[in-house]
Design a protein around this motif. Structure first.
Motif, PDB file in Angstrom:
ATOM      1  N   ALA A 195       0.818  -1.215   0.000  1.00 12.95           N
ATOM      2  CA  ALA A 195       0.000   0.000   0.000  1.00 12.95           C
ATOM      3  C   ALA A 195       0.851   1.263   0.000  1.00 12.95           C
ATOM      4  O   ALA A 195       0.342   2.347  -0.239  1.00 12.95           O
ATOM      5  N   THR A 196       2.172   1.141   0.270  1.00 17.59           N
ATOM      6  CA  THR A 196       3.007   2.341   0.297  1.00 17.59           C
ATOM      7  C   THR A 196       3.329   2.834  -1.107  1.00 17.59           C
ATOM      8  O   THR A 196       3.770   3.953  -1.283  1.00 17.59           O
ATOM      9  N   THR A 197       3.151   1.967  -2.127  1.00 14.79           N
ATOM     10  CA  THR A 197       3.326   2.434  -3.505  1.00 14.79           C
ATOM     11  C   THR A 197       1.995   2.247  -4.223  1.00 14.79           C
ATOM     12  O   THR A 197       1.081   1.623  -3.696  1.00 14.79           O
ATOM     13  N   GLY A 198       1.916   2.734  -5.455  1.00 12.29           N
ATOM     14  CA  GLY A 198       0.688   2.570  -6.213  1.00 12.29           C
ATOM     15  C   GLY A 198      -0.386   3.524  -5.714  1.00 12.29           C
ATOM     16  O   GLY A 198      -0.087   4.614  -5.235  1.00 12.29           O
ATOM     17  N   ASP A 199      -1.658   3.093  -5.769  1.00 11.41           N
ATOM     18  CA  ASP A 199      -2.754   4.023  -5.486  1.00 11.41           C
ATOM     19  C   ASP A 199      -3.078   4.147  -4.009  1.00 11.41           C
ATOM     20  O   ASP A 199      -4.103   4.699  -3.652  1.00 11.41           O
ATOM     21  N   GLY A 200      -2.245   3.585  -3.127  1.00 12.38           N
ATOM     22  CA  GLY A 200      -2.458   3.781  -1.700  1.00 12.38           C
ATOM     23  C   GLY A 200      -3.250   2.684  -1.032  1.00 12.38           C
ATOM     24  O   GLY A 200      -3.422   2.708   0.177  1.00 12.38           O
ATOM     25  N   THR A 201      -3.775   1.708  -1.804  1.00 15.56           N
ATOM     26  CA  THR A 201      -4.380   0.546  -1.167  1.00 15.56           C
ATOM     27  C   THR A 201      -3.520  -0.665  -1.499  1.00 15.56           C
ATOM     28  O   THR A 201      -2.876  -0.710  -2.542  1.00 15.56           O
ATOM     29  N   GLY A 202      -3.525  -1.642  -0.605  1.00 14.05           N
ATOM     30  CA  GLY A 202      -2.756  -2.848  -0.850  1.00 14.05           C
ATOM     31  C   GLY A 202      -3.363  -3.646  -1.985  1.00 14.05           C
ATOM     32  O   GLY A 202      -4.464  -3.363  -2.446  1.00 14.05           O
TER      33      GLY A 202
END
Lengths: 359, 184
Positions: free
Chosen positions: A176-183
């Protein structure tokens, strides 16, 4: 979806199936060679160059041997158990992306049989299906020692699956720390989120922030695949053979095949979750395009084989655990350890996103 | 919608096949005379239900069902069977014929109540979002947002059941028994 799409899906399925069979043949040989080398022996060296055809010879022998069915077995379940071992072993690999998407016939094809958006759950579900084969083989043999092997398998699988799942949760949370903020639970997505670098030169692999989860995951997959030092399920000295004592010929070979496929796919999953999957330098523009397209497959295989080698290495090094030690390690070390690590990494991820509570 | 309209859609054939398979397997769970076979028919039943969830595009729920029920709960059943009544073969006492009428009344009654309430509750409302994947993050937000209270209550009830189970199953020894056990 037209005919080309359908053909491409079929091609991926056949390619994955063939890949798994070929690597199994190579892995059995490689294990015997590696273990022999560590024990100062020569190992198989008769069939083919460096004995590389040894597994083919063994496989053919098992194929032509009579499959004896003892009279006390529970027939239906006894005959079904080897298939129950092989099917989940093949299915589990179907969610692993084994290369970067490639361009063919003007469309982008992911090198993966199926990109489930709940891929990690699928892996956990399939690895828990694998235990049925061992339990039912042990029970249906109608004999004491296989039954004991089956009982051990159940207890072991349940204990270590919890630790494995918790290690995966840490990875999902970190994603969740990268991408759109969700795991994400999709393996293709998890690989894409490991692209890039920390500080410009360290690859952005999950193993660096999630090293504790990696260690727990590694121990858990060795236990899940019933490999030494967790091979109490087939402890020859104690149980004659283990859950497969009453199996012979082709049916025994299927259990063997399933075990080696599981070792390979679990290593590939570990490489995908923690070692960046197929990420790696492709030097596109410098090298010809087709080499750049194939390089990710090569990187995944290199990482997978690094972990497969650890499997062999551990087998040659460590003695088998006692049953109570197995349970102690599972319930008193790995699961509390995984829970504690989950809390720690949740706190860190929370601080990074929302700031310190007193700040 | 008439039955011929309903049956003309291929997705309903799949539904019909799965539902009949679930019913047949469920029936065999309670009539099977071998306790391991009963557990395996339970696996078939649960797999069929997971298939029904896939038909509703609820991939997440389907795989959780496979993971939790087939992968853990029934495996624990089998574990319990293996360490208590391991030998293969039939157990005639398992299918209690005298209890059949009562069991039929109870199960049909339960089926009636559940189907009546769900038919009354939803009537002809079409379920939204069938045919597209349910994003897992939306499910997570619903579970930890709007439904967080029921979710926690269910967890609490399960914990209470667990503690109750332990208390019922583990009887404390009387001082005399403890003495005897110590002597052995």
């Amino acid at each position: 979806m037209d005919i080309v799409d359908v053909l491409l899906i079929g091609l991926r399925v056949v390619a994955t199936f063939a890949l798994l069979l070929v690597v199994t043949i190579l892995n059995v040989w490689a294990e015997r060679k590696v273990v022999a080398d560590m024990q100062n022996r020569i190992g198989p060296d008769r069939a083919g160059p460096w004995g590389i055809l040894q597994t083919v010879a063994d496989g053919l022998k098992l194929f032509f041997k009579e499959s004896v069915t003892p009279s006390k077995v529970e027939r239906g379940v006894y005959l079904a158990a080897p298939f129950l071992a092989v099917v989940p072993a093949f299915l589990i690999f179907s969610v692993v992306p084994w290369g970067a998407p490639v361009e063919v016939f003007g469309r982008t094809m992911p090198l993966q049989v199926a990109d489930l958006n709940v891929g990690l759950l699928f892996i956990l579900a399939m690895s828990s299906m694998a235990v049925y084969a061992v339990v039912l083989a042990g029970w249906s043999s109608g004999s004491k020692y296989p039954l004991l092997g089956g009982v051990r398998a159940t207890a072991q699988a349940i204990s270590y699956e919890a630790a494995m799942g918790l290690a995966m949760v840490a990875v999902v949370m970190y994603s969740a720390t990268t991408g759109d903020g969700t795991g994400t639970l999709s393996l293709a997505e998890l690989v894409e989120r490991q692209a890039g670098t920390f500080l410009g030169f360290i690859p952005r692999w999950n193993i660096i922030p999630q090293f504790v989860a990696f260690a727990i995951f590694l121990v858990a997959i060795v236990a899940e695949t019933n490999r030494a030092p967790f091979d109490l399920v087939e402890a020859e000295q104690e149980l004659v053979g283990g859950f497969h004592t009453e199996y012979s010929g082709m049916r025994f070979a299927m259990f063997f095949l399933a075990e080696y496929i599981n070792v390979f796919s679990m290593s590939a999953i570990a490489a995908t979750l923690f070692l960046g999957g197929w990420n790696g330098p492709t030097w596109s523009g410098i090298l010809p395009a087709w080499i750049s397209a194939i390089l990710p497959v090569f990187w995944l295989l290199v990482k997978t084989y690094a972990i497969v080698f650890v499997f062999f290495w551990i087998r040659a090094t460590l003695p088998r655990l006692r049953y109570d030690q197995l349970m102690q390690l599972g319930w008193k070390r790995l699961i509390p350890g995984a829970l504690a690590w989950l809390m720690v990494s949740a706190l860190f991820i929370g601080f990074r996103r929302f700031g310190l509570p007193w700040g | 919608m008439s039955f011929s309209d309903w049956i003309s859609q291929p997705v309903n054939w799949v539904f019909l096949g799965l539902a009949l398979a679930v019913l047949a397997a469920g029936f065999r769970v309670v009539t099977s005379q071998n306790v391991v076979h009963a557990a395996l028919f339970l696996v078939a039943t649960l797999a069929g239900v997971a298939g029904l969830f896939v038909l509703l595009s609820a991939e997440f729920v389907a795989w959780v069902l496979v993971l939790v029920y087939i992968g853990a709960v029934v495996v624990l059943f089998l574990f319990g069977i293996m360490i208590t009544r391991a030998p293969t073969g039939q157990d005639v006492g398992l299918d209690n014929r005298r209890a059949r009428p009562v069991a039929a009344v109870v199960s049909l009654g339960l089926f009636g109540v559940l189907s009546w309430t769900s038919v009354r509750a939803f009537q002809d409302t079409a379920v939204a979002g069938v045919g597209e994947r349910t994003p897992t993050d939306i499910l997570g937000e619903a579970l930890l947002g709007r439904f967080v209270f029921p979710f926690e209550v269910v967890g609490f009830v399960l914990l209470a059941a667990l503690i109750g189970g332990i208390t019922l199953a583990r009887r404390d020894l009387t001082p005399k028994e403890e003495e005897e056990r110590g002597a052995v």
